[in-house]
Design a protein around this motif. Structure first.
Motif, PDB file in Angstrom:
ATOM      1  N   GLN A 176     -21.617 -17.073  41.861  1.00  0.00           N
ATOM      2  CA  GLN A 176     -20.458 -17.403  41.056  1.00  0.00           C
ATOM      3  C   GLN A 176     -19.658 -16.188  40.595  1.00  0.00           C
ATOM      4  N   ASN A 177     -20.352 -15.141  40.140  1.00  0.00           N
ATOM      5  CA  ASN A 177     -19.643 -14.004  39.543  1.00  0.00           C
ATOM      6  C   ASN A 177     -18.817 -13.217  40.550  1.00  0.00           C
ATOM      7  N   GLU A 178     -18.989 -13.501  41.855  1.00  0.00           N
ATOM      8  CA  GLU A 178     -18.249 -12.779  42.882  1.00  0.00           C
ATOM      9  C   GLU A 178     -17.244 -13.664  43.614  1.00  0.00           C
ATOM     10  N   LEU A 179     -17.179 -14.937  43.263  1.00  0.00           N
ATOM     11  CA  LEU A 179     -16.432 -15.898  44.065  1.00  0.00           C
ATOM     12  C   LEU A 179     -14.936 -15.607  44.118  1.00  0.00           C
ATOM     13  N   THR A 180     -14.393 -15.717  45.323  1.00  0.00           N
ATOM     14  CA  THR A 180     -12.959 -15.597  45.572  1.00  0.00           C
ATOM     15  C   THR A 180     -12.529 -16.750  46.473  1.00  0.00           C
ATOM     16  N   ALA A 181     -11.228 -16.906  46.610  1.00  0.00           N
ATOM     17  CA  ALA A 181     -10.710 -17.938  47.518  1.00  0.00           C
ATOM     18  C   ALA A 181     -11.179 -17.690  48.943  1.00  0.00           C
ATOM     19  N   ASP A 182     -11.272 -16.419  49.354  1.00  0.00           N
ATOM     20  CA  ASP A 182     -11.737 -16.094  50.704  1.00  0.00           C
ATOM     21  C   ASP A 182     -13.144 -16.621  50.957  1.00  0.00           C
ATOM     22  N   MET A 183     -13.999 -16.531  49.962  1.00  0.00           N
ATOM     23  CA  MET A 183     -15.378 -16.982  50.131  1.00  0.00           C
ATOM     24  C   MET A 183     -15.447 -18.498  50.280  1.00  0.00           C
ATOM     25  N   VAL A 184     -14.601 -19.196  49.557  1.00  0.00           N
ATOM     26  CA  VAL A 184     -14.552 -20.653  49.694  1.00  0.00           C
ATOM     27  C   VAL A 184     -13.953 -21.035  51.049  1.00  0.00           C
ATOM     28  N   LEU A 185     -12.932 -20.309  51.482  1.00  0.00           N
ATOM     29  CA  LEU A 185     -12.351 -20.561  52.801  1.00  0.00           C
ATOM     30  C   LEU A 185     -13.347 -20.254  53.903  1.00  0.00           C
TER      31      LEU A 185
END
Length: 358
Positions: A176-185
């Motif tokens: 969670q503490n590193e999450l970005t839109a790129d990671m979800v994509l």
């Protein structure tokens, strides 16, 4: 060993959510979550999500920080409304024609024809050729609807987002503490539709190949003893496919369920081994063993609710269809809670021994 929480000890019962991916069928999970958010006694201690499950997970977390349960429901609705608005079929179905019985047959023909051509062409085309600019409408939707600062600082749940590392084929779980839109994509990157998502020099594809979703992070890092799996990829189809596109669709369904089935089998095998060594007042030499033995697993699946939908409909994103999936998800969750809600915090409702045929 983490202390168990029961309904008698706290106002809220912590549960973990494991959200499977499945393209636009993730709108079914949206409906399930919308209904679960109405249950004030339930607290989402941890969420593991893959692909569409990852989208639902970050929308829920951002919404919880913005406005609690109602904020989560509003953010989930905002996200899926944007998906419907950016659908390639949106022009075929403006709001003032939605549900028009005279136009629906033509719209259905257009959707099926486009889907058929897409499925025929996919094996021969590369996203590096037909999409050289790497355009992905989901990026814009995430930017418009999800506040990732709120996601990263959310203290109301823990998030675990799965992706598959292209070079090794191994699972990568983004915390969670590193999450970005790129990671979800990356978690939702179908390799025949989108170019691999590069993060810190590594290329990633859809997490469904390696963990759909991954259960171990929840078992290791969440305090909840109840794990609710929302499974939207069909476990069984009675008719064997005969046409090439249908065969490929079923192969994908089996592949995207395989990692989950493997984790469930491993979990039950570990439970069996632990039980064999148990004695009264037994002390576990590894705290993880205590977590595994205490775990109560539950499942809401879409087998019955989505039985009439083929795998190709996972690419259908018009608003009417997404709202139909939402309503089916809500109805299934409502029925499940009526049948099993009292079992949460008390006993497992998914028989892993039978499920995994061990």
């Amino acid at each position: 060993m983490r202390k168990k929480t029961s309904t008698s000890e706290a106002a809220c019962l912590p549960i973990d959510l494991a959200l499977q991916g499945g393209g636009s069928h993730g709108a079914y999970t949206w409906g399930v979550l919308d209904r679960l958010l109405e249950e004030e006694r339930l607290e989402f201690a941890g969420i593991s999500g893959t692909s569409a499950g990852a989208m639902n997970a970050v929308a829920l977390a951002a919404g919880l920080m913005e406005g609690g349960r109602e904020g989560a429901r509003a953010t989930l609705r905002r996200f899926w409304t944007q998906v419907g608005a950016h659908s390639p079929f949106a022009a075929l179905q403006p709001w003032w024609l939605a549900g028009n019985p005279w136009l629906e047959p033509w719209q259905q023909w257009a959707r099926e024809t486009t889907s058929w051509w897409s499925r025929q062409a996919k094996p021969a085309l590369s996203p590096y050729g037909f999409n050289p600019l790497n355009l992905n409408p989901l990026r814009r939707i995430l930017d418009n609807t999800i506040d990732f600062d709120r996601v990263r600082t959310c203290h109301k749940t823990r998030l675990f987002i799965s992706a598959t590392q292209v070079s090794t084929g191994e699972l990568r779980v983004f915390r969670q503490n590193e999450l970005t839109a790129d990671m979800v994509l990356a978690s939702a990157c179908l390799p025949l539709l989108f170019q691999a998502v590069e993060i810190n020099g590594e290329a990633y594809w859809d997490g469904g190949y390696a963990g759909n979703p991954s259960l171990l992070p929840l078992i290791q890092e969440s305090p909840a003893d109840d794990l609710l799996l929302v499974q939207i990829n069909p476990r069984r189809r009675d008719d064997a496919p005969r046409q090439s596109p249908d065969i490929l669709d079923r192969i994908n369904e089996i592949t995207f369920n395989a990692s989950l089935l493997k984790e469930l089998r491993s979990l039950q095998l570990l439970k069996n081994l632990i039980a064999e060594d148990e004695t009264p007042d037994h002390t576990y030499r590894n705290p993880l063993y205590a977590r595994v033995q205490a775990l109560r697993v539950h499942r809401i699946d879409a087998d019955e609710a989505l039985r009439d939908l083929g795998a190709s409909t996972k690419l259908r994103t018009d608003a009417l269809f997404l709202n139909q999936l939402f309503e089916r998800g809500r109805a299934t969750a409502h029925a499940w809670l009526a049948q099993h809600g009292a079992d949460l915090g008390q006993r497992a409702t998914l028989n892993l021994q039978q499920e995994c045929q061990l």
